[in-house]
Design a protein around this motif. Sequence first.
Motif, PDB file in Angstrom:
ATOM      1  N   ASN A 417       0.824  -1.196   0.000  1.00 35.89           N
ATOM      2  CA  ASN A 417       0.000   0.000   0.000  1.00 35.89           C
ATOM      3  C   ASN A 417       0.869   1.262   0.000  1.00 35.89           C
ATOM      4  OD1 ASN A 417      -2.652   1.194   0.198  1.00 35.89           O
ATOM      5  ND2 ASN A 417      -2.028   1.835   2.247  1.00 35.89           N
ATOM      6  N   ASN A 421       1.025   3.779  -3.123  1.00 35.59           N
ATOM      7  CA  ASN A 421       0.673   5.189  -2.890  1.00 35.59           C
ATOM      8  C   ASN A 421       1.798   6.094  -3.381  1.00 35.59           C
ATOM      9  OD1 ASN A 421      -1.876   4.962  -1.827  1.00 35.59           O
ATOM     10  ND2 ASN A 421      -1.217   5.030   0.325  1.00 35.59           N
ATOM     11  N   ALA A 425       1.575   8.840  -6.197  1.00 38.61           N
ATOM     12  CA  ALA A 425       1.834  10.249  -5.868  1.00 38.61           C
ATOM     13  C   ALA A 425       2.837  10.870  -6.835  1.00 38.61           C
ATOM     14  CB  ALA A 425       2.346  10.354  -4.439  1.00 38.61           C
ATOM     15  N   CYS A 454       3.785  14.317  -5.044  1.00 37.47           N
ATOM     16  CA  CYS A 454       3.083  15.585  -4.815  1.00 37.47           C
ATOM     17  C   CYS A 454       3.135  16.076  -3.366  1.00 37.47           C
ATOM     18  CB  CYS A 454       1.639  15.430  -5.253  1.00 37.47           C
ATOM     19  SG  CYS A 454       0.841  14.046  -4.421  1.00 37.47           S
ATOM     20  N   GLY A 455       3.538  15.214  -2.449  1.00 35.47           N
ATOM     21  CA  GLY A 455       3.575  15.607  -1.033  1.00 35.47           C
ATOM     22  C   GLY A 455       2.189  15.479  -0.404  1.00 35.47           C
ATOM     23  N   LEU A 456       2.122  15.673   0.907  1.00 35.08           N
ATOM     24  CA  LEU A 456       0.848  15.493   1.620  1.00 35.08           C
ATOM     25  C   LEU A 456      -0.007  16.756   1.504  1.00 35.08           C
ATOM     26  CD1 LEU A 456       2.178  13.731   4.842  1.00 35.08           C
ATOM     27  CD2 LEU A 456       1.466  12.713   2.664  1.00 35.08           C
ATOM     28  N   TYR A 468     -10.492   8.932   4.199  1.00 29.70           N
ATOM     29  CA  TYR A 468      -9.821  10.135   3.685  1.00 29.70           C
ATOM     30  C   TYR A 468      -9.129   9.762   2.380  1.00 29.70           C
ATOM     31  CZ  TYR A 468      -6.563  13.819   2.735  1.00 29.70           C
ATOM     32  OH  TYR A 468      -5.870  14.823   2.085  1.00 29.70           O
ATOM     33  N   THR A 470      -7.856  11.623  -1.648  1.00 33.50           N
ATOM     34  CA  THR A 470      -7.849  12.747  -2.587  1.00 33.50           C
ATOM     35  C   THR A 470      -7.931  12.197  -4.005  1.00 33.50           C
ATOM     36  OG1 THR A 470      -5.455  12.658  -2.515  1.00 33.50           O
ATOM     37  CG2 THR A 470      -6.499  14.333  -1.137  1.00 33.50           C
ATOM     38  N   LYS A 471      -8.127  10.873  -4.086  1.00 33.30           N
ATOM     39  CA  LYS A 471      -8.127  10.247  -5.410  1.00 33.30           C
ATOM     40  C   LYS A 471      -9.553  10.022  -5.886  1.00 33.30           C
ATOM     41  CE  LYS A 471      -3.936   7.956  -4.054  1.00 33.30           C
ATOM     42  NZ  LYS A 471      -3.394   6.718  -3.545  1.00 33.30           N
ATOM     43  N   GLY A 474     -10.292   6.584  -5.185  1.00 34.06           N
ATOM     44  CA  GLY A 474      -9.699   6.065  -3.947  1.00 34.06           C
ATOM     45  C   GLY A 474     -10.763   5.597  -2.964  1.00 34.06           C
ATOM     46  N   THR A 475     -10.366   4.708  -2.057  1.00 34.84           N
ATOM     47  CA  THR A 475     -11.308   4.267  -1.016  1.00 34.84           C
ATOM     48  C   THR A 475     -11.001   4.980   0.298  1.00 34.84           C
ATOM     49  OG1 THR A 475      -9.831   2.503  -0.305  1.00 34.84           O
ATOM     50  CG2 THR A 475     -11.478   1.922  -1.955  1.00 34.84           C
ATOM     51  N   SER A 480      -5.643   3.693   6.620  1.00 36.44           N
ATOM     52  CA  SER A 480      -6.246   3.449   7.935  1.00 36.44           C
ATOM     53  C   SER A 480      -6.102   1.974   8.306  1.00 36.44           C
ATOM     54  CB  SER A 480      -7.690   3.944   7.983  1.00 36.44           C
ATOM     55  OG  SER A 480      -8.579   2.921   7.700  1.00 36.44           O
ATOM     56  N   ALA A 503       6.736  12.885  -0.137  1.00 34.93           N
ATOM     57  CA  ALA A 503       6.337  12.492   1.217  1.00 34.93           C
ATOM     58  C   ALA A 503       7.168  11.312   1.682  1.00 34.93           C
ATOM     59  CB  ALA A 503       4.860  12.113   1.234  1.00 34.93           C
ATOM     60  N   PHE A 505       6.799   8.015   4.390  1.00 30.24           N
ATOM     61  CA  PHE A 505       6.028   7.213   5.344  1.00 30.24           C
ATOM     62  C   PHE A 505       7.008   6.275   6.024  1.00 30.24           C
ATOM     63  CE2 PHE A 505       1.475   7.915   4.496  1.00 30.24           C
ATOM     64  CZ  PHE A 505       1.573   8.769   3.413  1.00 30.24           C
TER      65      PHE A 505
HETATM   66  P1  ADP Z   1      -6.393   5.790  -1.270  1.00 24.96           P
HETATM   67  O1  ADP Z   1      -5.050   5.486  -1.847  1.00 24.96           O
HETATM   68  O2  ADP Z   1      -7.471   4.861  -1.734  1.00 24.96           O
HETATM   69  O3  ADP Z   1      -6.778   7.210  -1.399  1.00 24.96           O
HETATM   70  P2  ADP Z   1      -5.084   5.577   1.267  1.00 24.96           P
HETATM   71  O4  ADP Z   1      -5.647   5.426   2.641  1.00 24.96           O
HETATM   72  O5  ADP Z   1      -4.048   4.602   0.916  1.00 24.96           O
HETATM   73  O6  ADP Z   1      -6.298   5.477   0.281  1.00 24.96           O
HETATM   74  O7  ADP Z   1      -4.500   7.009   1.109  1.00 24.96           O
HETATM   75  C1  ADP Z   1      -5.244   8.101   1.591  1.00 24.96           C
HETATM   76  C2  ADP Z   1      -4.738   9.381   1.022  1.00 24.96           C
HETATM   77  O8  ADP Z   1      -3.465   9.695   1.571  1.00 24.96           O
HETATM   78  C3  ADP Z   1      -4.524   9.393  -0.472  1.00 24.96           C
HETATM   79  O9  ADP Z   1      -5.734   9.635  -1.200  1.00 24.96           O
HETATM   80  C4  ADP Z   1      -3.550  10.561  -0.628  1.00 24.96           C
HETATM   81  O10 ADP Z   1      -4.201  11.798  -0.612  1.00 24.96           O
HETATM   82  C5  ADP Z   1      -2.754  10.487   0.651  1.00 24.96           C
HETATM   83  N1  ADP Z   1      -1.444   9.827   0.394  1.00 24.96           N
HETATM   84  C6  ADP Z   1      -1.142   8.559   0.638  1.00 24.96           C
HETATM   85  N2  ADP Z   1       0.132   8.308   0.285  1.00 24.96           N
HETATM   86  C7  ADP Z   1       0.639   9.441  -0.209  1.00 24.96           C
HETATM   87  C8  ADP Z   1       1.912   9.858  -0.727  1.00 24.96           C
HETATM   88  N3  ADP Z   1       2.921   8.999  -0.835  1.00 24.96           N
HETATM   89  N4  ADP Z   1       2.087  11.125  -1.120  1.00 24.96           N
HETATM   90  C9  ADP Z   1       1.061  12.012  -1.019  1.00 24.96           C
HETATM   91  N5  ADP Z   1      -0.148  11.699  -0.539  1.00 24.96           N
HETATM   92  C10 ADP Z   1      -0.372  10.439  -0.126  1.00 24.96           C
END
Ligand code: ADP
Length: 516
Positions: A417, A421, A425, A454-456, A468, A470-471, A474-475, A480, A503, A505
Amino acid sequence: MTQRISDQGVGITSPNKVQHTDPFADDPKVSASVLDVAGVFVVVLDPTGRITYFNVTCEHATGYTAKEMVGTYVWDKLIVPEQRQAVENVFHDLVRQPGVQEHENYWLTNSGKLICIHWSNTSILGTGGEVRWVIGTGLDITEKKRVQNQLEEQAAKLRAVVETAVDGIITIDERGIIESVNPAAERLFAYPADELIGMNISTLMPAPYREEHDRYISDYLDSGDAKIIGIGREVRGLSRDGRIFPINLVVSEVSLPGKRLFTGIVRDISDRQLIEKRERQRLAEHAHAARLAALGEMASGIAHELNQPLAAIVSFADACRNLIDKEEIPRDIMRDALAQISEQGVRAGDIIRRLRQFVRTGTLDREVVNLNALINDVLAMVAHEIHLNEVDVKLRLKEYLSSVWADKLQIEQVLLNLVRNAIEAMEDSPKHGLLIESTEDDNQMLVRIQDSGCGLETAPENLFKAFYTTKEKGTGLGLSISYSIIEAHGGTLSANSNDDGGATFWFSLPAADDIE
Ligand code: ADP
């Protein structure tokens, strides 16, 4: 070397005259006792090849007496038919071109036994320069020959096994320099043997296995601590065309006088891993689909359940508004209504908590897991996406990283995951760099995944809230769920924006031996 002796004083000129007669009886330099020295065969032949002297050793070994043999041709009785011509040739050469010659041949004894003799033959010249005799001195090498033949046979059998083995077999010296390879190793690494020989074995492994391997051997030589000797390990191989593939490597030590060698048996386990990977993927997809389906059902149930407290909250709130408009506000009724609103609010909160509990993992199927290996597995799973998005992956994995005690499938899901992600991104980003690091600190294993995407877009803590996203498609559940998984393993998952964009993680997990 040709010897020249005086014509006079040479005792034997007539073949029939002798038995145990010293051919050089009148010559003080060469005595019969010398010719009868124990264990050495001495035969003297005249220029036609007839025996003129046959010493005691010859008699004992062959069972023929000198009397019987003197005057006969050496090749008549003693030489096996297959070697007769060769022996005659050696003899005639020595007569034609005087000198010393060494050769081996078999003698057939009176009892039919074969003895192998190493001969040193010398032409003896008369004063006129003509060859007078050929003296052969020989040593019985039958036993030596038998052992040698046995060894050659064993070596040939071993060679056949090595040559036809399906596994690659590579021999290296103490410095890791390849000394020999079999055809399977050539095929596996796509190098011809002559290129492989002389190469350092680590050239056939990608980082970090390369450095690890050199270190293993030098550690072993220094301390005798066999981290790899005799134990099969899964590492990665690197072929000449850049293909990286999983191999099982078993190293054993060969101690030779004054030399230490290591033999590595290399098995390509791509197929096995592919099957395992497909199986894991299938399980993961299955688990994902099952979770989504259950989530759908749960969502409609929750929507229904949530409706009730929400409807109650709305109607109590409406009632309160009406009561406020009255001239005389009935405080008791208002208090009751507000208490109801708060109670229904708590009920709604409970429903939401149940949803989170559902998303949270159930029982963990734990095993000893090496995070470095898992990172490599996950990278192999997303190899296609990495290739499509032209992502430049850098690995900085700690050597000898301690294992964790974890549910492999679930940690794999977390890694998958986070990596997916990161790749997503970076889709619209000019830079496509992905750095994955593993470190160890205070019995905690730490994995960092840093991208240049793109960053957070929000505070890190919001990312781990369910739904939450932004896609567009996305789910908002991936992070979470990942958070819950890491938490259930006694670790933490965090995120941050990088100063220079993108970003990072990271998650931590306790070392396996740190868990009670
Ligand atoms: P989804 O990928 O279905 O949106 P996630 O829970 O995996 O669900 O991610 C939630 C949100 O966190 C993403 O929609 C995105 O906005 C943000 N995100 C996750 N990983 C990154 C990343 N590497 N860079 C920027 N934003 C991220």
